[in-house]
Design an enzyme around this catalytic site. Structure first.
Site, mmCIF file in Angstrom:
data_model
loop_
_atom_site.group_PDB
_atom_site.id
_atom_site.type_symbol
_atom_site.label_atom_id
_atom_site.label_comp_id
_atom_site.label_asym_id
_atom_site.label_seq_id
_atom_site.Cartn_x
_atom_site.Cartn_y
_atom_site.Cartn_z
ATOM 1 N N GLU A 1 1.851 -9.394 8.197
ATOM 2 C CA GLU A 1 2.269 -7.900 8.171
ATOM 3 C C GLU A 1 2.835 -7.172 7.523
ATOM 4 O O GLU A 1 3.158 -5.883 7.114
ATOM 5 C CB GLU A 1 2.246 -7.492 9.549
ATOM 6 N N PRO B 1 0.487 -0.783 -0.057
ATOM 7 C CA PRO B 1 0.145 0.069 0.337
ATOM 8 C C PRO B 1 0.580 1.422 -0.126
ATOM 9 O O PRO B 1 0.508 2.193 0.054
ATOM 10 C CB PRO B 1 -0.853 0.155 1.781
ATOM 11 N N ARG C 1 -1.892 -7.714 -21.801
ATOM 12 C CA ARG C 1 -2.630 -7.639 -22.990
ATOM 13 C C ARG C 1 -2.589 -6.657 -24.125
ATOM 14 O O ARG C 1 -2.511 -6.316 -25.490
ATOM 15 C CB ARG C 1 -3.769 -6.884 -22.788
ATOM 16 N N ASP D 1 -8.219 1.212 -26.016
ATOM 17 C CA ASP D 1 -9.042 1.097 -25.214
ATOM 18 C C ASP D 1 -8.455 2.791 -23.597
ATOM 19 O O ASP D 1 -8.062 3.505 -24.307
ATOM 20 C CB ASP D 1 -7.968 -0.163 -23.806
HETATM 21 C C1 SAM Z 1 -2.492 -7.523 4.712
HETATM 22 S S1 SAM Z 1 -0.917 -6.834 3.745
HETATM 23 C C2 SAM Z 1 -0.130 -6.007 4.655
HETATM 24 C C3 SAM Z 1 -0.644 -4.116 5.181
HETATM 25 C C4 SAM Z 1 0.143 -3.185 5.945
HETATM 26 N N1 SAM Z 1 0.197 -4.089 7.337
HETATM 27 C C5 SAM Z 1 -0.260 -2.121 5.559
HETATM 28 O O1 SAM Z 1 -0.841 -2.039 6.820
HETATM 29 O O2 SAM Z 1 0.348 -1.422 5.082
HETATM 30 C C6 SAM Z 1 0.069 -7.959 3.120
HETATM 31 C C7 SAM Z 1 0.637 -7.743 1.966
HETATM 32 O O3 SAM Z 1 -0.330 -7.234 1.008
HETATM 33 C C8 SAM Z 1 -0.099 -6.479 -0.003
HETATM 34 N N2 SAM Z 1 -1.226 -5.454 0.218
HETATM 35 C C9 SAM Z 1 -2.006 -5.177 0.914
HETATM 36 N N3 SAM Z 1 -1.771 -4.206 -0.023
HETATM 37 C C10 SAM Z 1 -1.990 -4.390 -1.258
HETATM 38 C C11 SAM Z 1 -2.259 -2.772 -1.819
HETATM 39 N N4 SAM Z 1 -2.951 -1.884 -1.456
HETATM 40 N N5 SAM Z 1 -1.771 -3.207 -2.856
HETATM 41 C C12 SAM Z 1 -0.471 -4.086 -3.581
HETATM 42 N N6 SAM Z 1 -0.049 -4.791 -2.646
HETATM 43 C C13 SAM Z 1 -0.707 -5.050 -1.258
HETATM 44 C C14 SAM Z 1 1.545 -6.465 0.350
HETATM 45 O O4 SAM Z 1 2.359 -7.258 -0.178
HETATM 46 C C15 SAM Z 1 1.055 -6.947 2.029
HETATM 47 O O5 SAM Z 1 2.933 -6.890 2.564
#
Ligand code: SAM
Length: 255
Positions: free
Chosen positions: A118, A91, A156, A171
């Site tokens: 996490e 994120p 694609r 697109d």
């Molecule tokens: C449960 S999430 C961890 C979230 C982290 N503790 C936080 O609050 O930012 C587990 C994994 O999901 C992926 N992930 C979660 N949200 C994402 C997003 N919006 N975009 C890309 N990957 C995401 C990431 O690789 C992350 O390490």
């Protein structure tokens, strides 16, 4: 192009690689995808890949050591002259968009790291991750869906992958559409539940169809993504005819 994916759940990628457009890109070798499970590079009887977070708190953290061994194995296997970029889905990252996808589709690929729990031990991120990509302002359970989104969007854009070569150019967000949103689409029957297809589309008049499509793109972009219209205008992509349409379009609010 080759994408090496580090994931604790490689089985999640099976539907992507065995169906539709992404299957065609994968089977033709245009988008080579290799799956790597850090558990195969973990030590001990339990092949542990995660542990509790220092400082306390809920959730587990992905261990740096198995990820390091996994990355080392990938780099040895790829034998690239320069180290392949390592991308972490997170994120924190830059939100994925068409421009980034187009750049990736022209690249030699990357190593994609799918976080879980996490997240990943920060020391591994600091040492080895070159870029972080987000799917948007929400939290997924893992990076796998984000990796699949990137692979699908890149696949694609590869020449020869879509049935109709060049159809992706029309697109949304594409330069051929001046970065605007796509026009609405209709198919048979001509009248459905009392609603007819717009007459321009059944006129058989090529120029009229093109003009109708352009105006629909302008209208939808003004309604939903006005900032894209501003960019198109700044880039000199809007004709006088386009501007006249936007001024007269009652249902949109041109910027
Ligand atoms: C449960 S999430 C961890 C979230 C982290 N503790 C936080 O609050 O930012 C587990 C994994 O999901 C992926 N992930 C979660 N949200 C994402 C997003 N919006 N975009 C890309 N990957 C995401 C990431 O690789 C992350 O390490």
């Amino acid at each position: 192009m080759r994408f090496d994916i580090i994931t604790l759940f490689p089985e999640l990628f099976a539907p992507l690689l065995t169906s539709g457009i992404t299957r065609r890109a994968y089977e033709s070798g245009l988008v080579d995808v290799r799956l790597w499970n850090p558990r195969d590079h973990a030590e001990g009887n339990y092949r542990r890949v995660d542990d509790r977070t220092f400082g306390g708190g809920p959730g587990m953290v992905m261990l740096a050591e198995p990820l390091f061994h996994c990355l080392t194995a990938i780099r040895a296997d790829r034998q690239d002259l320069a180290p392949t970029p390592l991308v972490l889905f997170s994120p924190i990252g830059q939100t994925l968009n068409h421009k980034a996808v187009a750049q990736w589709s022209d690249s030699a690929g990357a190593v994609l790291l799918c976080g879980r729990y996490e997240g990943v031990d920060q020391r591994f991120i600091d040492q080895y991750v070159g870029q972080q990509i987000s799917l948007g302002d929400f939290v997924l359970s893992g990076g796998e869906i984000a990796a699949m989104a990137l692979l699908d969007a890149v696949a694609r854009l590869q020449p020869g992958v879509l049935n109709d070569e060049g159809s992706h150019q029309l697109d949304s967000f594409n330069p051929a559409l001046d970065g605007l949103l796509d026009t609405p689409h209709y198919t048979r029957p001509e009248v459905w539940q009392g609603h007819a297809v717009p007459t321009a589309l059944t006129s058989g008049h090529h120029a009229r169809i093109e003009r109708w499509r352009r105006e629909q793109s302008l209208h939808l972009t003004a309604m939903h993504r006005p900032e894209l219209l501003v960019q198109a205008r700044l880039a000199g992509k809007l004709s006088r005819e386009d501007e006249t349409f936007l001024k007269e379009d009652q249902h949109a609010s041109p910027p």
